[in-house]
Design a protein around this motif. Sequence first.
Motif, PDB file in Angstrom:
ATOM      1  N   GLY A  14       0.816  -1.206   0.000  1.00  0.00           N
ATOM      2  CA  GLY A  14       0.000   0.000   0.000  1.00  0.00           C
ATOM      3  C   GLY A  14       0.852   1.259   0.000  1.00  0.00           C
ATOM      4  N   ALA A  15       0.183   2.401  -0.139  1.00  0.00           N
ATOM      5  CA  ALA A  15       0.849   3.701  -0.050  1.00  0.00           C
ATOM      6  C   ALA A  15       0.577   4.264   1.341  1.00  0.00           C
ATOM      7  CB  ALA A  15       0.313   4.646  -1.118  1.00  0.00           C
ATOM      8  N   ALA A  16       1.519   5.065   1.851  1.00  0.00           N
ATOM      9  CA  ALA A  16       1.362   5.659   3.178  1.00  0.00           C
ATOM     10  C   ALA A  16       1.741   7.134   3.118  1.00  0.00           C
ATOM     11  CB  ALA A  16       2.228   4.924   4.198  1.00  0.00           C
ATOM     12  N   LEU A  17       0.961   7.935   3.811  1.00  0.00           N
ATOM     13  CA  LEU A  17       1.095   9.383   3.776  1.00  0.00           C
ATOM     14  C   LEU A  17       0.894   9.926   5.183  1.00  0.00           C
ATOM     15  CD1 LEU A  17       1.046  12.005   1.917  1.00  0.00           C
ATOM     16  CD2 LEU A  17      -1.433  11.697   1.877  1.00  0.00           C
ATOM     17  N   ASP A  18       1.744  10.884   5.599  1.00  0.00           N
ATOM     18  CA  ASP A  18       1.517  11.474   6.917  1.00  0.00           C
ATOM     19  C   ASP A  18       0.597  12.690   6.788  1.00  0.00           C
ATOM     20  OD1 ASP A  18       3.036  13.809   6.404  1.00  0.00           O
ATOM     21  OD2 ASP A  18       4.642  13.277   7.771  1.00  0.00           O
ATOM     22  N   PRO A  19       0.046  13.179   7.896  1.00  0.00           N
ATOM     23  CA  PRO A  19      -0.915  14.290   7.828  1.00  0.00           C
ATOM     24  C   PRO A  19      -0.348  15.610   7.320  1.00  0.00           C
ATOM     25  CG  PRO A  19      -1.173  13.090   9.878  1.00  0.00           C
ATOM     26  CD  PRO A  19       0.078  12.582   9.215  1.00  0.00           C
ATOM     27  N   ARG A  20       0.950  15.724   7.196  1.00  0.00           N
ATOM     28  CA  ARG A  20       1.544  16.944   6.642  1.00  0.00           C
ATOM     29  C   ARG A  20       1.818  16.811   5.139  1.00  0.00           C
ATOM     30  NH1 ARG A  20       3.181  20.783  10.546  1.00  0.00           N
ATOM     31  NH2 ARG A  20       3.064  19.938  12.650  1.00  0.00           N
ATOM     32  N   GLY A  21       1.480  15.651   4.569  1.00  0.00           N
ATOM     33  CA  GLY A  21       1.628  15.479   3.133  1.00  0.00           C
ATOM     34  C   GLY A  21       2.912  14.794   2.696  1.00  0.00           C
ATOM     35  N   ARG A  22       3.658  14.243   3.635  1.00  0.00           N
ATOM     36  CA  ARG A  22       4.892  13.536   3.276  1.00  0.00           C
ATOM     37  C   ARG A  22       4.558  12.071   2.991  1.00  0.00           C
ATOM     38  NH1 ARG A  22       9.760  11.779   7.226  1.00  0.00           N
ATOM     39  NH2 ARG A  22       7.922  11.180   8.398  1.00  0.00           N
ATOM     40  N   GLU A  23       4.893  11.624   1.787  1.00  0.00           N
ATOM     41  CA  GLU A  23       4.658  10.224   1.437  1.00  0.00           C
ATOM     42  C   GLU A  23       5.826   9.382   1.916  1.00  0.00           C
ATOM     43  OE1 GLU A  23       3.549   7.276  -2.295  1.00  0.00           O
ATOM     44  OE2 GLU A  23       4.070   9.360  -2.713  1.00  0.00           O
ATOM     45  N   PHE A  24       5.495   8.286   2.574  1.00  0.00           N
ATOM     46  CA  PHE A  24       6.503   7.286   2.932  1.00  0.00           C
ATOM     47  C   PHE A  24       6.620   6.351   1.741  1.00  0.00           C
ATOM     48  CE2 PHE A  24       4.400   8.413   6.986  1.00  0.00           C
ATOM     49  CZ  PHE A  24       5.496   8.860   7.709  1.00  0.00           C
ATOM     50  N   THR A  25       7.830   6.013   1.345  1.00  0.00           N
ATOM     51  CA  THR A  25       8.037   5.134   0.200  1.00  0.00           C
ATOM     52  C   THR A  25       8.933   3.974   0.607  1.00  0.00           C
ATOM     53  OG1 THR A  25      10.018   6.298  -0.550  1.00  0.00           O
ATOM     54  CG2 THR A  25       7.877   7.105  -1.388  1.00  0.00           C
ATOM     55  N   GLU A  26       9.002   2.977  -0.261  1.00  0.00           N
ATOM     56  CA  GLU A  26       9.925   1.864  -0.007  1.00  0.00           C
ATOM     57  C   GLU A  26      11.346   2.375   0.159  1.00  0.00           C
ATOM     58  OE1 GLU A  26       9.808  -1.569  -2.565  1.00  0.00           O
ATOM     59  OE2 GLU A  26       7.639  -1.351  -2.829  1.00  0.00           O
ATOM     60  N   ARG A  27      11.651   3.396  -0.600  1.00  0.00           N
ATOM     61  CA  ARG A  27      13.002   3.962  -0.585  1.00  0.00           C
ATOM     62  C   ARG A  27      13.306   4.732   0.702  1.00  0.00           C
ATOM     63  NH1 ARG A  27      15.152   7.157  -5.857  1.00  0.00           N
ATOM     64  NH2 ARG A  27      17.356   6.905  -5.417  1.00  0.00           N
ATOM     65  N   SER A  28      12.313   5.442   1.232  1.00  0.00           N
ATOM     66  CA  SER A  28      12.558   6.315   2.383  1.00  0.00           C
ATOM     67  C   SER A  28      12.241   5.684   3.735  1.00  0.00           C
ATOM     68  CB  SER A  28      11.737   7.605   2.248  1.00  0.00           C
ATOM     69  OG  SER A  28      10.349   7.348   2.412  1.00  0.00           O
ATOM     70  N   ILE A  29      11.430   4.637   3.768  1.00  0.00           N
ATOM     71  CA  ILE A  29      10.922   4.156   5.050  1.00  0.00           C
ATOM     72  C   ILE A  29      12.024   3.577   5.940  1.00  0.00           C
ATOM     73  CG2 ILE A  29      10.222   1.819   4.322  1.00  0.00           C
ATOM     74  CD1 ILE A  29       8.282   4.195   6.695  1.00  0.00           C
ATOM     75  N   GLY A  30      13.012   2.900   5.364  1.00  0.00           N
ATOM     76  CA  GLY A  30      14.087   2.335   6.181  1.00  0.00           C
ATOM     77  C   GLY A  30      14.847   3.415   6.937  1.00  0.00           C
ATOM     78  N   GLU A  31      15.193   4.478   6.250  1.00  0.00           N
ATOM     79  CA  GLU A  31      15.905   5.591   6.889  1.00  0.00           C
ATOM     80  C   GLU A  31      15.016   6.293   7.911  1.00  0.00           C
ATOM     81  OE1 GLU A  31      17.710   9.879   5.589  1.00  0.00           O
ATOM     82  OE2 GLU A  31      18.022   8.198   4.211  1.00  0.00           O
ATOM     83  N   THR A  32      13.743   6.427   7.608  1.00  0.00           N
ATOM     84  CA  THR A  32      12.808   7.080   8.517  1.00  0.00           C
ATOM     85  C   THR A  32      12.663   6.278   9.809  1.00  0.00           C
ATOM     86  OG1 THR A  32      11.620   7.977   6.614  1.00  0.00           O
ATOM     87  CG2 THR A  32      10.473   8.023   8.719  1.00  0.00           C
ATOM     88  N   VAL A  33      12.562   4.957   9.701  1.00  0.00           N
ATOM     89  CA  VAL A  33      12.471   4.094  10.882  1.00  0.00           C
ATOM     90  C   VAL A  33      13.761   4.175  11.695  1.00  0.00           C
ATOM     91  CG1 VAL A  33      12.297   1.697  11.677  1.00  0.00           C
ATOM     92  CG2 VAL A  33      10.745   2.540   9.905  1.00  0.00           C
ATOM     93  N   ALA A  34      14.900   4.156  11.019  1.00  0.00           N
ATOM     94  CA  ALA A  34      16.186   4.238  11.709  1.00  0.00           C
ATOM     95  C   ALA A  34      16.320   5.561  12.466  1.00  0.00           C
ATOM     96  CB  ALA A  34      17.341   4.064  10.724  1.00  0.00           C
ATOM     97  N   THR A  35      15.909   6.650  11.850  1.00  0.00           N
ATOM     98  CA  THR A  35      15.969   7.961  12.502  1.00  0.00           C
ATOM     99  C   THR A  35      15.048   7.989  13.709  1.00  0.00           C
ATOM    100  OG1 THR A  35      16.491   9.050  10.415  1.00  0.00           O
ATOM    101  CG2 THR A  35      15.596  10.443  12.169  1.00  0.00           C
ATOM    102  N   ARG A  36      13.854   7.423  13.565  1.00  0.00           N
ATOM    103  CA  ARG A  36      12.908   7.360  14.684  1.00  0.00           C
ATOM    104  C   ARG A  36      13.515   6.579  15.846  1.00  0.00           C
ATOM    105  NH1 ARG A  36      10.422   3.401  16.875  1.00  0.00           N
ATOM    106  NH2 ARG A  36       8.442   3.619  17.912  1.00  0.00           N
ATOM    107  N   ASP A  37      14.116   5.438  15.546  1.00  0.00           N
ATOM    108  CA  ASP A  37      14.726   4.616  16.594  1.00  0.00           C
ATOM    109  C   ASP A  37      15.877   5.353  17.275  1.00  0.00           C
ATOM    110  OD1 ASP A  37      12.898   2.671  15.942  1.00  0.00           O
ATOM    111  OD2 ASP A  37      14.331   1.421  14.828  1.00  0.00           O
TER     112      ASP A  37
END
Length: 152
Positions: free
Chosen positions: A84-107
Motif C-alpha cells: 500500500g501507499a502511506a502518507l503522513d498528515p503533513r503530506g509527506r509520502e513514505f516510500t519503499e526507498r525512504s521508510i528504512g531511513e525514517t524508521v532508523a531515525t525514529r529509533d
Amino acid sequence: MILVDADACPVKPEITEVAIRRNMQAIFVAGSFLRLTTHPLIKLYVAGEGFDAADDAIAEVARPGTVTVTADILLAERVIKAGGAALDPRGREFTERSIGETVATRDLMAELRPGMEGMTGGQGGGQRPFGPRDRAAFKNALDRILTRIARG
C-alpha cells in the motif's frame, strides 16, 4: 480505498472531502467512537483500545491500491511492506526507498531522547503547529497519490 489511523489525525475533514469528491471509500480506524461526516463513503471501524489494535486492523487490510494516512512510522512501514501507499498528515509520502531511513531515525531519536532531557530543560522542540499550509499540502499529496494509483 483510503485507510485512516484516525485517533489523533488532524486532517479528517480533508480526507472526507477528497474521498467524497473522488467517490472513494474512506475507512477511519480508531480505538473508540469518533464523530464523522455522515455519508455512505465514510465509515468508522472501532478497533478497540488494545495496544496497536487500530494499527493491526489497518495493516491487515492494507494492500496495493490502498492509501493509509498515518503519522505512525512503524504502521507506515507495515503498510508499505503490504504494497500500500502511506502518507503522513503533513503530506509527506513514505516510500519503499525512504521508510528504512525514517524508521532508523525514529529509533535513534527514541534512544537519544532520555539523555537529552537534561540538556533541554525537559522541553522538546517538537513539530511546528499544524496550520492551513499543512492542510493544503496534505490534500495535494493525497490527490497526487490517488491519481497515481488510479493510473496504475
